[in-house]
Design a protein around this motif. Structure first.
Motif, PDB file in Angstrom:
ATOM      1  N   VAL A  74     -28.660  -6.527  44.538  1.00 62.72           N
ATOM      2  CA  VAL A  74     -27.960  -7.802  44.328  1.00 62.72           C
ATOM      3  C   VAL A  74     -26.752  -7.608  43.417  1.00 62.72           C
ATOM      4  CG1 VAL A  74     -30.037  -9.226  44.635  1.00 62.72           C
ATOM      5  CG2 VAL A  74     -29.412  -8.437  42.343  1.00 62.72           C
ATOM      6  N   GLY A  75     -25.813  -8.553  43.541  1.00 66.39           N
ATOM      7  CA  GLY A  75     -24.675  -8.575  42.608  1.00 66.39           C
ATOM      8  C   GLY A  75     -23.373  -8.150  43.250  1.00 66.39           C
ATOM      9  N   GLY A  76     -22.314  -8.367  42.481  1.00 64.30           N
ATOM     10  CA  GLY A  76     -20.989  -7.989  42.950  1.00 64.30           C
ATOM     11  C   GLY A  76     -19.935  -8.728  42.154  1.00 64.30           C
ATOM     12  N   GLU A  89     -28.490 -11.445  39.612  1.00 65.49           N
ATOM     13  CA  GLU A  89     -29.599 -10.711  38.981  1.00 65.49           C
ATOM     14  C   GLU A  89     -30.745 -11.637  38.582  1.00 65.49           C
ATOM     15  OE1 GLU A  89     -26.407 -10.392  38.304  1.00 65.49           O
ATOM     16  OE2 GLU A  89     -25.972  -8.299  38.790  1.00 65.49           O
ATOM     17  N   LEU A 260     -28.220   8.797  42.344  1.00 66.57           N
ATOM     18  CA  LEU A 260     -28.730   7.429  42.360  1.00 66.57           C
ATOM     19  C   LEU A 260     -29.104   6.995  43.786  1.00 66.57           C
ATOM     20  CD1 LEU A 260     -28.955   5.319  40.105  1.00 66.57           C
ATOM     21  CD2 LEU A 260     -26.593   4.665  40.545  1.00 66.57           C
ATOM     22  N   GLY A 261     -28.429   7.550  44.757  1.00 62.11           N
ATOM     23  CA  GLY A 261     -28.671   7.178  46.155  1.00 62.11           C
ATOM     24  C   GLY A 261     -30.002   7.675  46.694  1.00 62.11           C
ATOM     25  N   VAL A 284     -33.356   2.113  43.091  1.00 62.08           N
ATOM     26  CA  VAL A 284     -32.939   1.942  41.696  1.00 62.08           C
ATOM     27  C   VAL A 284     -31.472   1.508  41.619  1.00 62.08           C
ATOM     28  CG1 VAL A 284     -32.529   3.234  39.540  1.00 62.08           C
ATOM     29  CG2 VAL A 284     -34.666   3.554  40.800  1.00 62.08           C
ATOM     30  N   HIS A 285     -30.685   1.892  42.623  1.00 64.94           N
ATOM     31  CA  HIS A 285     -29.246   1.604  42.555  1.00 64.94           C
ATOM     32  C   HIS A 285     -28.933   0.119  42.738  1.00 64.94           C
ATOM     33  CE1 HIS A 285     -28.904   0.982  46.892  1.00 64.94           C
ATOM     34  NE2 HIS A 285     -29.527   2.121  47.116  1.00 64.94           N
ATOM     35  N   GLY A 286     -27.677  -0.241  42.397  1.00 63.20           N
ATOM     36  CA  GLY A 286     -27.220  -1.608  42.574  1.00 63.20           C
ATOM     37  C   GLY A 286     -26.482  -1.791  43.887  1.00 63.20           C
ATOM     38  N   ALA A 288     -23.366  -1.452  44.618  1.00 59.75           N
ATOM     39  CA  ALA A 288     -22.258  -0.509  44.819  1.00 59.75           C
ATOM     40  C   ALA A 288     -21.039  -1.146  45.496  1.00 59.75           C
ATOM     41  CB  ALA A 288     -22.744   0.708  45.615  1.00 59.75           C
ATOM     42  N   ASP A 290     -18.035  -0.762  45.093  1.00 59.28           N
ATOM     43  CA  ASP A 290     -16.922   0.181  45.339  1.00 59.28           C
ATOM     44  C   ASP A 290     -16.996   0.849  46.707  1.00 59.28           C
ATOM     45  OD1 ASP A 290     -19.246   1.405  44.296  1.00 59.28           O
ATOM     46  OD2 ASP A 290     -18.146   3.125  43.505  1.00 59.28           O
ATOM     47  N   LYS A 296     -20.591   4.236  53.721  1.00 56.86           N
ATOM     48  CA  LYS A 296     -20.718   5.431  52.873  1.00 56.86           C
ATOM     49  C   LYS A 296     -22.038   5.491  52.110  1.00 56.86           C
ATOM     50  CE  LYS A 296     -15.861   6.201  51.629  1.00 56.86           C
ATOM     51  NZ  LYS A 296     -14.883   5.994  50.546  1.00 56.86           N
ATOM     52  N   ALA A 297     -22.766   4.376  52.076  1.00 57.29           N
ATOM     53  CA  ALA A 297     -23.959   4.316  51.210  1.00 57.29           C
ATOM     54  C   ALA A 297     -25.054   5.248  51.720  1.00 57.29           C
ATOM     55  CB  ALA A 297     -24.482   2.886  51.164  1.00 57.29           C
ATOM     56  N   ASP A 339     -22.163  10.517  48.580  1.00 60.15           N
ATOM     57  CA  ASP A 339     -22.584  10.738  47.186  1.00 60.15           C
ATOM     58  C   ASP A 339     -23.137  12.128  46.950  1.00 60.15           C
ATOM     59  OD1 ASP A 339     -24.585   9.741  48.980  1.00 60.15           O
ATOM     60  OD2 ASP A 339     -25.973   9.556  47.313  1.00 60.15           O
TER      61      ASP A 339
HETATM   62  P1  NAD Z   1     -24.468   0.683  41.264  1.00 53.01           P
HETATM   63  O1  NAD Z   1     -25.797   1.333  41.278  1.00 53.01           O
HETATM   64  O2  NAD Z   1     -24.237  -0.388  42.231  1.00 53.01           O
HETATM   65  O3  NAD Z   1     -23.344   1.819  41.469  1.00 53.01           O
HETATM   66  C1  NAD Z   1     -23.116   2.894  40.555  1.00 53.01           C
HETATM   67  C2  NAD Z   1     -22.376   4.040  41.296  1.00 53.01           C
HETATM   68  O4  NAD Z   1     -23.298   4.717  42.158  1.00 53.01           O
HETATM   69  C3  NAD Z   1     -21.235   3.554  42.160  1.00 53.01           C
HETATM   70  O5  NAD Z   1     -20.185   4.487  42.126  1.00 53.01           O
HETATM   71  C4  NAD Z   1     -21.828   3.511  43.552  1.00 53.01           C
HETATM   72  O6  NAD Z   1     -20.889   3.706  44.582  1.00 53.01           O
HETATM   73  C5  NAD Z   1     -22.850   4.644  43.503  1.00 53.01           C
HETATM   74  N1  NAD Z   1     -24.003   4.351  44.359  1.00 53.01           N
HETATM   75  C6  NAD Z   1     -24.987   3.475  44.089  1.00 53.01           C
HETATM   76  N2  NAD Z   1     -25.872   3.440  45.088  1.00 53.01           N
HETATM   77  C7  NAD Z   1     -25.426   4.305  46.014  1.00 53.01           C
HETATM   78  C8  NAD Z   1     -25.917   4.710  47.302  1.00 53.01           C
HETATM   79  N3  NAD Z   1     -27.051   4.213  47.841  1.00 53.01           N
HETATM   80  N4  NAD Z   1     -25.206   5.625  47.995  1.00 53.01           N
HETATM   81  C9  NAD Z   1     -24.096   6.152  47.474  1.00 53.01           C
HETATM   82  N5  NAD Z   1     -23.574   5.824  46.270  1.00 53.01           N
HETATM   83  C10 NAD Z   1     -24.241   4.890  45.537  1.00 53.01           C
HETATM   84  O7  NAD Z   1     -24.244   0.159  39.763  1.00 53.01           O
HETATM   85  P2  NAD Z   1     -23.034  -0.696  39.159  1.00 53.01           P
HETATM   86  O8  NAD Z   1     -21.751  -0.249  39.773  1.00 53.01           O
HETATM   87  O9  NAD Z   1     -23.211  -0.627  37.714  1.00 53.01           O
HETATM   88  O10 NAD Z   1     -23.319  -2.198  39.591  1.00 53.01           O
HETATM   89  C11 NAD Z   1     -22.759  -2.839  40.731  1.00 53.01           C
HETATM   90  C12 NAD Z   1     -23.416  -4.196  40.940  1.00 53.01           C
HETATM   91  O11 NAD Z   1     -24.809  -4.017  41.212  1.00 53.01           O
HETATM   92  C13 NAD Z   1     -23.354  -5.091  39.700  1.00 53.01           C
HETATM   93  O12 NAD Z   1     -23.146  -6.411  40.125  1.00 53.01           O
HETATM   94  C14 NAD Z   1     -24.718  -4.921  39.057  1.00 53.01           C
HETATM   95  O13 NAD Z   1     -25.094  -6.045  38.316  1.00 53.01           O
HETATM   96  C15 NAD Z   1     -25.586  -4.781  40.290  1.00 53.01           C
HETATM   97  N6  NAD Z   1     -26.839  -4.055  40.055  1.00 53.01           N
HETATM   98  C16 NAD Z   1     -27.895  -4.489  40.777  1.00 53.01           C
HETATM   99  C17 NAD Z   1     -29.093  -3.805  40.677  1.00 53.01           C
HETATM  100  C18 NAD Z   1     -30.221  -4.254  41.556  1.00 53.01           C
HETATM  101  O14 NAD Z   1     -30.009  -5.013  42.494  1.00 53.01           O
HETATM  102  N7  NAD Z   1     -31.446  -3.809  41.306  1.00 53.01           N
HETATM  103  C19 NAD Z   1     -29.211  -2.672  39.869  1.00 53.01           C
HETATM  104  C20 NAD Z   1     -28.097  -2.240  39.173  1.00 53.01           C
HETATM  105  C21 NAD Z   1     -26.901  -2.937  39.282  1.00 53.01           C
END
Ligand code: NAD
Length: 366
Positions: A74-76, A89, A260-261, A284-286, A288, A290, A296-297, A339
């Motif tokens: 979630v989030g963005g 969140e 993280l992926g 664990v990741h958010g 993303a 970007d 690309k995920a 990644d």
């Molecule tokens: P993020 O985990 O979204 O991304 C951090 C980095 O890791 C970025 O460069 C992203 O491109 C990369 N990345 C993350 N998951 C990836 C994947 N599956 N494959 C390839 N690359 C990956 O963390 P952030 O940038 O700090 O947060 C972005 C948004 O996500 C914010 O709105 C934040 O609040 C939210 N968030 C949500 C959760 C959740 O839903 N549990 C957890 C963390 C952050």
């Protein structure tokens, strides 16, 4: 028994990685004869867009009824300026709180093909497979009194570490149950040398251990545990610890393994009427932002979260291992999402190509 699953893809890359999990669920239905009752709903920013709240009451009610919830992310940036009470969140926090998910499971597993990604030496992490169980609903993040008060001519910041015996007991029991399904080794970490809550933790963990004579229980001070995790992590199987120490130690352990992926998680609560625990599985990741919408995920973290659901909610441990091995096989072939690309000879793949490759590896496993 039916296998009901609520899918909440969420925002950003959430729907992209979840689309790959849907393919895998279909595969298990078609090829392994496991019937799932799948429903899908909104959480986070997309729920706010539609309902003005990050988690609608109907979705919350559904989450309470199903065997497992699988969430994307979630989030963005679009939602960054929303009031705190309706931020994406908050939807996730409401799920965790109302389902009373007190045991957070964070595996740290290092696939051989990714051992070079770790900041530690390859032989320290190759083949690593440990599980950290973090208490999630109590401890110093919730204890009262808390706050910032005036005292004389300065301010004092206060937080309180507080654990009841029953809170310690239920998370230790969850960890012992897990250890029984794994290597039958459990290390309980606290600071019994300087904290009374740690003394009680150790006492209760030892008492619960008497119900699990097959599990080898050890105790370690959490600071020593952090050192041991970086020195020789393979000495551990399951670790159980409180909310604060678990927060730190699970992040530390996760990063032993690279990207993280690749990191799944589960949060479990009390058993429901059918004996299965309340459960939320999520990468664990958010979200993303970007890389969202670009294919690309890396879908592995979400796929591996579904593998945890197979093991811990649907009692399909062998199928979970099959899925984990399929992900490992794809990595061993050199297929990499963006990644994980900085390795010589790797073949770049998109999110959906990665999912297709996992399906192919699953077919090969038959
Ligand atoms: P993020 O985990 O979204 O991304 C951090 C980095 O890791 C970025 O460069 C992203 O491109 C990369 N990345 C993350 N998951 C990836 C994947 N599956 N494959 C390839 N690359 C990956 O963390 P952030 O940038 O700090 O947060 C972005 C948004 O996500 C914010 O709105 C934040 O609040 C939210 N968030 C949500 C959760 C959740 O839903 N549990 C957890 C963390 C952050």
């Amino acid at each position: 028994m039916t296998n009901s699953l609520l899918i909440l893809p969420g925002d950003g890359i959430g729907p992209e990685v979840m689309a790959e999990v849907r393919k895998i669920i279909d595969w298990f239905e078609d090829k392994r004869g496991i019937a799932f009752e799948v429903s899908e709903d909104l959480v986070g920013g997309c729920a706010y867009d539609k309902h003005g709240t990050p988690l609608h009451d109907d979705t919350m009610a559904k989450a309470q009824e199903v065997d497992a919830v699988l969430l994307g992310a979630v989030g963005g940036p679009k939602y960054d300026n929303l009031d705190f009470s309706v931020k994406p969140e908050r939807g996730l926090l409401r799920l965790r709180k109302e389902m009373d998910l007190f045991a957070n499971l964070r595996p740290a597993q290092c696939f051989d093909a990714l051992a070079d990604f770790s900041s530690l030496k390859k032989d320290v992490v190759a083949g690593l497979d440990i599980m950290i169980v973090r208490e999630l609903t109590s401890g110093v993040y919730f204890g009262e009194p808390r706050g910032i008060i005036e005292e004389g001519n300065e301010r004092v910041g206060i937080n309180t570490q507080r654990y009841t015996e029953s809170e310690i007991e239920r998370v230790c029991r969850a960890a012992f149950d897990l250890a029984m399904k794994r290597g039958k080794k459990l290390c309980s970490m606290e600071k019994a040398n300087v904290m009374e809550s740690g003394v009680l933790w150790r006492e209760v963990a030892t008492r619960v251990g008497q119900d699990y004579p097959e599990v080898e229980l050890s105790h370690m001070y959490a600071d020593a545990g952090a050192m041991q995790l970086t020195r020789w992590p393979k000495q551990f199987d399951v670790i159980v610890t409180d909310n604060l120490f678990g927060d730190l130690l699970s992040d530390l352990a996760a990063m032993l393994t690279g990207s993280l992926g690749m990191l799944p998680s589960a949060s479990l609560g009390a058993p429901m009427a059918n004996g299965r625990p309340k459960a939320l599985y999520e990468p664990v990741h958010g979200s993303a932002p970007d890389i969202a919408g670009q294919g690309k995920a890396n879908p592995s973290a979400c796929i591996l979260s579904f593998a945890m659901a197979l093991r811990y909610s649907f009692d399909k441990g062998e199928e979970a291992t099959r899925l984990e091995k399929a992900v490992e096989a794809v990595l061993a072939k050199g297929l990499r999402t963006a990644d994980l690309l900085n390795v010589e000879g790797a073949t770049p793949v998109s999110t959906s190509e990665m999912g297709d490759a996992v399906i192919e590896a699953l077919n090969e496993s038959l």
